[in-house]
Design an enzyme around this catalytic site. Structure first.
Site, PDB file in Angstrom:
ATOM      1  N   SER A   1       4.873   0.532 -14.619  1.00  0.00           N
ATOM      2  CA  SER A   1       4.402   2.422 -14.979  1.00  0.00           C
ATOM      3  C   SER A   1       4.199   3.063 -16.047  1.00  0.00           C
ATOM      4  CB  SER A   1       5.793   2.908 -14.143  1.00  0.00           C
ATOM      5  OG  SER A   1       5.166   4.754 -13.611  1.00  0.00           O
TER       6      SER A   1
ATOM      7  N   HIS B   1       0.319  -0.118 -13.008  1.00  0.00           N
ATOM      8  CA  HIS B   1       1.493   1.317 -11.965  1.00  0.00           C
ATOM      9  C   HIS B   1       0.745   3.163 -12.084  1.00  0.00           C
ATOM     10  CE1 HIS B   1       3.687   2.845  -8.616  1.00  0.00           C
ATOM     11  NE2 HIS B   1       4.151   3.679  -9.270  1.00  0.00           N
TER      12      HIS B   1
ATOM     13  N   ASP C   1       1.657   6.805 -11.464  1.00  0.00           N
ATOM     14  CA  ASP C   1       2.679   7.658 -11.128  1.00  0.00           C
ATOM     15  C   ASP C   1       2.294   9.200 -11.211  1.00  0.00           C
ATOM     16  OD1 ASP C   1       5.186   6.250 -11.659  1.00  0.00           O
ATOM     17  OD2 ASP C   1       4.282   5.941  -9.933  1.00  0.00           O
TER      18      ASP C   1
ATOM     19  N   MET D   1       1.937  13.186 -10.520  1.00  0.00           N
ATOM     20  CA  MET D   1       2.619  14.496  -9.938  1.00  0.00           C
ATOM     21  C   MET D   1       1.786  15.885  -9.645  1.00  0.00           C
ATOM     22  SD  MET D   1       6.267  12.422 -10.963  1.00  0.00           S
ATOM     23  CE  MET D   1       6.882  11.029 -11.699  1.00  0.00           C
TER      24      MET D   1
ATOM     25  N   HIS E   1       0.094   5.727  -7.168  1.00  0.00           N
ATOM     26  CA  HIS E   1       1.181   6.300  -6.576  1.00  0.00           C
ATOM     27  C   HIS E   1       0.478   7.951  -6.267  1.00  0.00           C
ATOM     28  CE1 HIS E   1       5.206   6.659  -6.102  1.00  0.00           C
ATOM     29  NE2 HIS E   1       4.696   7.003  -5.006  1.00  0.00           N
TER      30      HIS E   1
ATOM     31  N   MET F   1       2.288  11.219  -5.782  1.00  0.00           N
ATOM     32  CA  MET F   1       3.189  11.959  -5.359  1.00  0.00           C
ATOM     33  C   MET F   1       2.673  13.427  -5.016  1.00  0.00           C
ATOM     34  SD  MET F   1       6.241  10.007  -7.179  1.00  0.00           S
ATOM     35  CE  MET F   1       4.899   9.011  -8.575  1.00  0.00           C
TER      36      MET F   1
ATOM     37  N   MET G   1      10.515   3.696  -2.081  1.00  0.00           N
ATOM     38  CA  MET G   1      11.838   3.919  -3.228  1.00  0.00           C
ATOM     39  C   MET G   1      13.017   3.906  -3.334  1.00  0.00           C
ATOM     40  SD  MET G   1       8.598   6.063  -4.588  1.00  0.00           S
ATOM     41  CE  MET G   1       9.474   7.084  -5.668  1.00  0.00           C
TER      42      MET G   1
ATOM     43  N   ASP H   1       9.684   0.824  -5.925  1.00  0.00           N
ATOM     44  CA  ASP H   1       9.671   1.753  -7.056  1.00  0.00           C
ATOM     45  C   ASP H   1      10.875   2.357  -7.880  1.00  0.00           C
ATOM     46  OD1 ASP H   1       6.812   4.084  -6.925  1.00  0.00           O
ATOM     47  OD2 ASP H   1       8.221   2.798  -9.324  1.00  0.00           O
TER      48      ASP H   1
END
Ligand code: DX5
Ligand code: ZN
Length: 225
Positions: A8, A33, A35, A37, A66, A68, A137, A173
């Protein structure tokens, strides 16, 4: 299929994403990966589609995005256009998760369903024919470097049972290290996301540490196969 390691970039040097991605790919990363957010769905803020577009040319493997974020539907197209290969969205981020996964599939990208530690695997029951991956998760999302939540191991096992022989990957993850990897692989995980356990102790000027960290996770995972 051998275990895939997906570092990540949340744990990478934010001033050097391109060089960091080149380094971890050269040192054995299978996927990258990313992330995303929004400081709404999770209490942290990272990057948007423009960053994904900027780093795409450096990724020669798989861009595993991913999300979020909530709401999520308005951004599916943007992350697909930015070059994502997998787009994972949280079951908890929208009341219309079936429609959201359909929207990802409609872009031609692979669809992922992410479920938080408090969400039962049954959240995936009605979605098995429109997901390519389910992300379990093993930390509460928002930050790297958190402690692995052991109760998620049995969840992976139950999910693997539910999936049966469907072509659906299980990604785990959060808090993945050489110590926690064997249990989740034995339970049925295919893809391991790791941020701090890969980037810890290394840098673009000392990338061999990344390679050793990836290899340590891979070797530990192999003991469970
Ligand atoms: C957490 C992210 C994870 C995290 C993993 O919200 O989804 O991908 O970056 O970091 P580590 O491996 O350090 O737990
Ligand atoms: Zn993640």
């Amino acid at each position: 299929m051998s275990i895939l390691i997906a570092p990540s970039i949340l744990s990478a040097d934010f001033a050097a994403f391109g060089a960091e991605i080149e380094a971890i790919e050269a040192q054995g990363a299978d996927w990258i990966h990313v992330d995303v957010m929004d400081n709404h769905f999770v209490p942290n803020l990272t990057f948007g589609p423009q960053l994904c577009r900027a780093i795409r040319p450096y990724i020669t493997t798989v861009m595993d995005v991913h999300l979020m974020i909530s709401p999520v539907d308005p951004f599916i197209e943007a992350y697909a256009d930015a070059g994502a290969d997998y787009i994972s969205v949280h079951a908890e981020a929208t009341p219309h998760i079936h429609r959201t996964l359909q929207a990802i599939r409609a872009t031609g990208k692979k669809s992922g369903l992410a479920i938080n530690p408090g969400t039962p695997v049954e959240a995936a029951t009605e979605l098995l024919d429109i997901v390519d991956m389910i992300v379990v998760m093993s930390v509460n999302p928002g930050f790297g470097g958190q402690k692995f939540i052991p109760s998620q191991v049995d969840k992976v096992r139950r999910l693997r049972e539910m999936i049966g022989d469907r072509p659906i990957l299980i990604e785990v993850d959060g808090g993945i290290t050489p110590q926690t990897a064997p249990a989740v692989v034995a339970a049925g995980a295919d893809v391991l996301v790791a941020g701090s356990a890969v980037f810890g102790g290394g840098s673009v000027n000392n990338p061999s540490v990344y390679g050793a960290n990836i290899q340590a996770i891979r070797a530990a995972a192999a003991t469970a196969r």
